[in-house]
Design a protein around this motif. Structure first.
Motif, short mmCIF file in Angstrom:
data_model
loop_
_atom_site.label_atom_id
_atom_site.label_comp_id
_atom_site.label_asym_id
_atom_site.label_seq_id
_atom_site.Cartn_x
_atom_site.Cartn_y
_atom_site.Cartn_z
N UNK A 187 31.29 48.54 59.76
CA UNK A 187 32.48 48.01 60.14
C UNK A 187 33.28 48.23 61.40
N UNK A 188 33.52 47.34 62.26
CA UNK A 188 33.90 47.64 63.54
C UNK A 188 35.45 47.29 63.87
N UNK A 189 35.89 47.75 64.98
CA UNK A 189 37.58 47.37 64.98
C UNK A 189 37.77 45.94 65.31
N UNK A 190 38.90 45.38 65.23
CA UNK A 190 39.47 44.35 65.25
C UNK A 190 39.23 43.87 66.69
N UNK A 191 38.96 42.77 67.00
CA UNK A 191 38.76 42.23 68.59
C UNK A 191 40.05 42.33 69.12
N UNK A 192 41.24 42.05 68.44
CA UNK A 192 42.56 42.06 69.14
C UNK A 192 42.81 43.64 69.55
N UNK A 193 42.52 44.42 68.78
CA UNK A 193 42.91 45.92 68.98
C UNK A 193 41.94 46.48 69.85
N UNK A 194 40.54 46.16 70.02
CA UNK A 194 39.99 46.58 70.99
C UNK A 194 40.08 46.17 72.10
N UNK A 195 40.57 44.79 72.73
CA UNK A 195 40.61 44.36 73.91
C UNK A 195 42.24 44.58 73.96
N UNK A 217 29.16 41.08 70.37
CA UNK A 217 30.74 41.17 69.96
C UNK A 217 30.99 42.54 69.46
N UNK A 218 31.98 42.77 68.71
CA UNK A 218 32.47 44.21 68.01
C UNK A 218 31.35 44.36 66.92
N UNK A 219 30.89 43.54 66.24
CA UNK A 219 30.02 43.61 65.07
C UNK A 219 28.68 44.11 65.90
N UNK A 220 28.02 43.12 66.64
CA UNK A 220 26.75 43.44 67.23
C UNK A 220 26.67 44.64 67.88
N UNK A 221 27.62 44.90 68.68
CA UNK A 221 27.61 46.22 69.61
C UNK A 221 27.85 47.47 68.69
N UNK A 222 28.46 47.38 67.50
CA UNK A 222 28.76 48.36 66.88
C UNK A 222 27.29 48.89 66.03
N UNK A 254 24.96 56.78 68.83
CA UNK A 254 26.25 57.49 68.46
C UNK A 254 26.35 57.72 67.21
N UNK A 255 26.14 59.00 66.56
CA UNK A 255 26.51 59.50 65.07
C UNK A 255 27.74 58.90 64.41
N UNK A 256 28.93 59.10 65.24
CA UNK A 256 30.19 58.83 64.56
C UNK A 256 30.84 57.62 64.91
N UNK A 257 31.39 56.84 63.85
CA UNK A 257 31.86 55.47 63.84
C UNK A 257 32.97 55.56 64.80
N UNK A 258 33.73 56.58 64.72
CA UNK A 258 34.87 56.74 65.45
C UNK A 258 34.60 56.88 67.03
N UNK A 259 33.51 57.50 67.37
CA UNK A 259 33.07 57.36 68.97
C UNK A 259 32.52 55.78 69.10
#
Length: 399
Positions: free
Chosen positions: A281-289, A355-360, A380-385
């Motif tokens: 699961x990745x953050x929403x694009x709007x939140x990230x950008x 995109x957020x999904x492929x990058x994650x 990166x081992x942690x999803x938060x990172x």
């Protein structure tokens, strides 16, 4: 004739003078040397059957030459470290500190992620290749003991400035080398206390040298020189030689040969992109950008693991890796002027987009998500990172 004598006479005279001087010096040396050594020189020619006794008498004499080494001088030479931890100095070092030290002292030869520069040794990767025709022998794939890593760095590195690192520096660099080989996490700290707890993957494949008992016995009999075998069977052939490494045709031949050896069909370019692991699961694009300030700030700290190879922000350009400006929505392998590995070139041909999904998914495990990538970062081992660094890249590199 007279001309010949004119030349010969001085030569004979000169030789005689040299011999006379040599005799005088030798005689003076024998007279002036201490009695035990004089005795040894005198008896050696006549008593050739007892050279050891003569040597012993000479060595027993006290000539006041040199002195015994001090404790500190012995300690300076006695720096070997053994598999059981014997010889380890007290100290500690963590992965993140080791990364900074590695970039400053080691990366110019061994690459930012142990992939090597030019013909310098590769330090990371190669797991599962030891049974191949051309195994990749690295710290993670081949070396039997962690003490070998520590001892070598401690004794001989960095090249040209050996033994300039502190004990803590060596612990930190050793920890980072373990991290590059996916053997520890990024929060690992190595010390003399936990050193022997680390086991290398290939340790069990090393065993005492038994050639004296096995091979020597087998090869000391009569050797067959002709008609030794009724027929010769070809069991293997030379590997494909890629004279031009970025030759697409050569790369395709290599992949087909590898697939044939494994008994599987050669992967197609489309399949490589379609079968990538499902993204977390990745953050929403709007939140990230949109620039969640707290998330972006956290991502800036995580990005320090990336900045040795990548740049992002105003004026960013290609380094060891491509710049990351405009990454969101960019075609994979799409930066002009950067030489990508084959897996990125194939992904570009198939229109794969960051995109957020492929990058994650990629940042979680680059070497699994994009097999064959030159980027040997463990991930990166942690999803938060992962979420934070994507937010930072998108915010800083927005075009």
């Amino acid at each position: 004739m007279s001309k010949f004598l004119n030349i010969l006479a001085p030569a004979i005279g000169g030789a005689g003078a040299v011999m006379a001087m040599a005799y005088t010096l030798a005689d003076q040396f024998i007279v002036d040397m201490p009695a035990p050594l004089r005795e040894a020189v005198a008896v050696a020619p006549a008593n050739a059957e007892e050279p050891k006794d003569a040597t012993a008498r000479v060595m027993a004499a006290k000539f006041s030459l040199g002195r015994e080494a001090t404790t500190d001088e012995v300690a300076a030479w006695d720096i070997d470290v053994r598999p059981d931890g014997q010889g380890l100095p007290p100290g500690s070092g963590d992965v993140m500190t080791g990364e900074e030290l590695y970039v400053d002292n080691c990366a110019m030869c061994h690459g930012d992620f142990g992939e090597a520069v030019g013909r310098w040794p590769v330090l990371a990767g190669g797991q599962g290749t030891l049974t191949n025709d051309r195994p990749v022998k690295t710290i993670g794939s081949y070396w039997p003991y962690l003490s070998t890593v520590f001892d070598y760095v401690h004794r001989a590195m960095p090249f040209g400035n050996a033994q300039s690192l502190s004990d803590d520096d060596v612990y930190a660099i050793t920890a980072y080398l373990l991290y590059l080989n996916d053997l520890v996490d990024d929060d690992f700290e190595l010390s003399n206390e936990n050193f022997t707890e680390v086991r290398m993957p290939n340790e069990e494949n090393f065993y005492p040298d038994d050639r004296a008992e096995i091979e020597l016995t087998a090869f000391t009999g009569d050797v067959c020189m002709e008609n030794c075998k009724d027929a010769v069977d070809i069991t293997g052939r030379a590997a494909v030689v890629d004279v031009t490494p970025d030759d697409a045709a050569a790369r395709k031949r290599r992949e087909e040969a590898a697939a044939a050896a494994e008994g599987t069909a050669a992967p197609t370019e489309v399949a490589a992109a379609e079968t990538a692991p499902a993204a977390p699961a990745a953050p929403a694009a709007d939140d990230a950008a949109g620039g969640d300030a707290e998330l972006v700030a956290a991502g800036e700290k995580v990005f320090r693991k990336c900045k040795a190879c990548h740049a992002v922000g105003e004026g960013a350009s290609n380094k060891v890796g491509p710049h990351l400006n405009g990454l969101d929505g960019r075609t994979v392998g799409g930066v002009d002027g950067f030489k990508y590995s084959g897996t990125f070139t194939d992904a570009q041909a198939n229109g794969m987009v960051w995109n957020d999904e492929t990058l994650s998914a990629f940042l979680a495990n680059p070497k699994t998500y994009m097999k064959g990538t030159k980027m040997s970062f463990a991930g990166l081992k942690k999803q938060d990172d992962i979420d934070a660094v994507i937010a930072y890249i998108n915010a800083e590199g927005k075009e």
